[in-house]
Design a protein around this motif. Structure first.
Motif, short mmCIF file in Angstrom:
data_model
loop_
_atom_site.label_atom_id
_atom_site.label_comp_id
_atom_site.label_asym_id
_atom_site.label_seq_id
_atom_site.Cartn_x
_atom_site.Cartn_y
_atom_site.Cartn_z
N ASN A 181 0.77 -1.24 0.05
CA ASN A 181 -0.05 0.12 0.01
C ASN A 181 0.89 1.24 -0.11
N MET A 182 2.06 1.28 0.77
CA MET A 182 2.68 2.37 0.94
C MET A 182 3.64 2.66 -0.32
N ILE A 183 3.91 1.58 -1.13
CA ILE A 183 4.51 1.52 -2.44
C ILE A 183 3.68 2.48 -3.52
N ASN A 184 2.37 1.83 -3.58
CA ASN A 184 1.34 2.19 -4.54
C ASN A 184 1.13 3.85 -4.35
N ALA A 185 1.17 4.41 -3.18
CA ALA A 185 1.12 5.73 -2.63
C ALA A 185 2.31 6.20 -3.14
N PHE A 186 3.44 5.91 -2.87
CA PHE A 186 4.79 6.31 -3.26
C PHE A 186 4.84 6.67 -4.99
N ILE A 187 4.56 5.42 -5.68
CA ILE A 187 4.55 5.27 -7.08
C ILE A 187 3.79 6.46 -7.76
N ASN A 188 2.38 6.42 -7.00
CA ASN A 188 1.50 7.57 -7.71
C ASN A 188 1.53 9.00 -7.27
N SER A 189 2.69 9.17 -6.47
CA SER A 189 2.72 10.72 -6.08
C SER A 189 3.69 11.30 -6.77
N VAL A 190 3.63 12.60 -6.87
CA VAL A 190 4.38 13.45 -7.88
C VAL A 190 4.96 14.90 -6.98
N TYR A 191 6.19 15.14 -7.00
CA TYR A 191 6.60 16.22 -6.30
C TYR A 191 5.97 17.48 -6.47
N GLU A 192 5.43 18.18 -5.59
CA GLU A 192 4.55 19.52 -5.85
C GLU A 192 5.45 20.53 -6.35
N GLY A 193 6.75 20.55 -5.89
CA GLY A 193 7.74 21.60 -6.34
C GLY A 193 7.79 22.86 -5.46
N GLU A 194 7.38 23.90 -6.07
CA GLU A 194 7.78 25.07 -5.74
C GLU A 194 7.60 25.53 -4.12
N ARG A 195 6.51 25.12 -3.49
CA ARG A 195 6.32 25.54 -2.21
C ARG A 195 7.21 24.66 -1.45
N HIS A 196 7.77 23.85 -1.64
CA HIS A 196 8.50 22.78 -0.82
C HIS A 196 9.99 22.89 -1.09
N LYS A 197 10.39 23.72 -2.26
CA LYS A 197 11.70 23.46 -3.02
C LYS A 197 12.85 24.19 -2.13
N VAL A 198 12.27 25.18 -1.24
CA VAL A 198 13.15 25.83 -0.29
C VAL A 198 13.84 24.81 0.80
#
Length: 143
Positions: free
Chosen positions: A114-131
């Protein structure tokens, strides 16, 4: 997506089941257990990520601590030691994690899938977390 996976000998059966699971999700799975010991396997995974042979990685040992500590010292790779689906998603989405470190004594095979499925289907949201990611990279460079 190509997922690199390693495990210590104690959890080889988990590795085999997870390999089948990843393949069933129509992703490639590359088993990187080929070193002299588990730390060598961690290094094989790191090199495979750095060379672009794998997109993401999964490690399995007793508690997830050894591979987490080893891989976390590698600049440019974010690893997360996790035990729940929400963390699997969030660490990728917010921290751009490319490696999950599982503890077979903590999580069941079903939970790992289940964790692998969540990991595979997640995408880095970028900008607001980039700092935060850039701060971690700077800390790693100054060691």
């Amino acid at each position: 997506m190509t997922i690199g996976i390693i495990s210590n000998t104690k959890f080889k059966n988990y590795l085999e089941e997870i390999q089948k699971y990843i393949t069933s999700l129509k992703h490639k799975c590359l088993v990187l257990n080929g070193g002299k010991n588990f730390i060598d396997d961690c290094e094989l995974l790191v090199r495979a990520i750095q060379k672009g042979k794998v997109t993401r990685g999964i490690t399995i040992d007793d508690y997830g601590t050894v591979p987490f500590m080893y891989i976390a010292k590698t600049s440019g790779i974010v690893v997360a030691q996790i035990a729940d689906e929400h963390s699997a998603h969030m660490t990728c989405a917010h921290n751009n994690a490319t490696v999950l470190s599982f503890g077979g004594e903590i999580s069941t095979l079903h939970q790992m899938k289940n964790m692998i499925n969540a990991f595979i289907n997640s995408v880095y949201e970028g900008e607001r977390h980039k700092v935060r990611i850039e701060m971690l990279d700077i800390l790693m460079e100054n060691q």
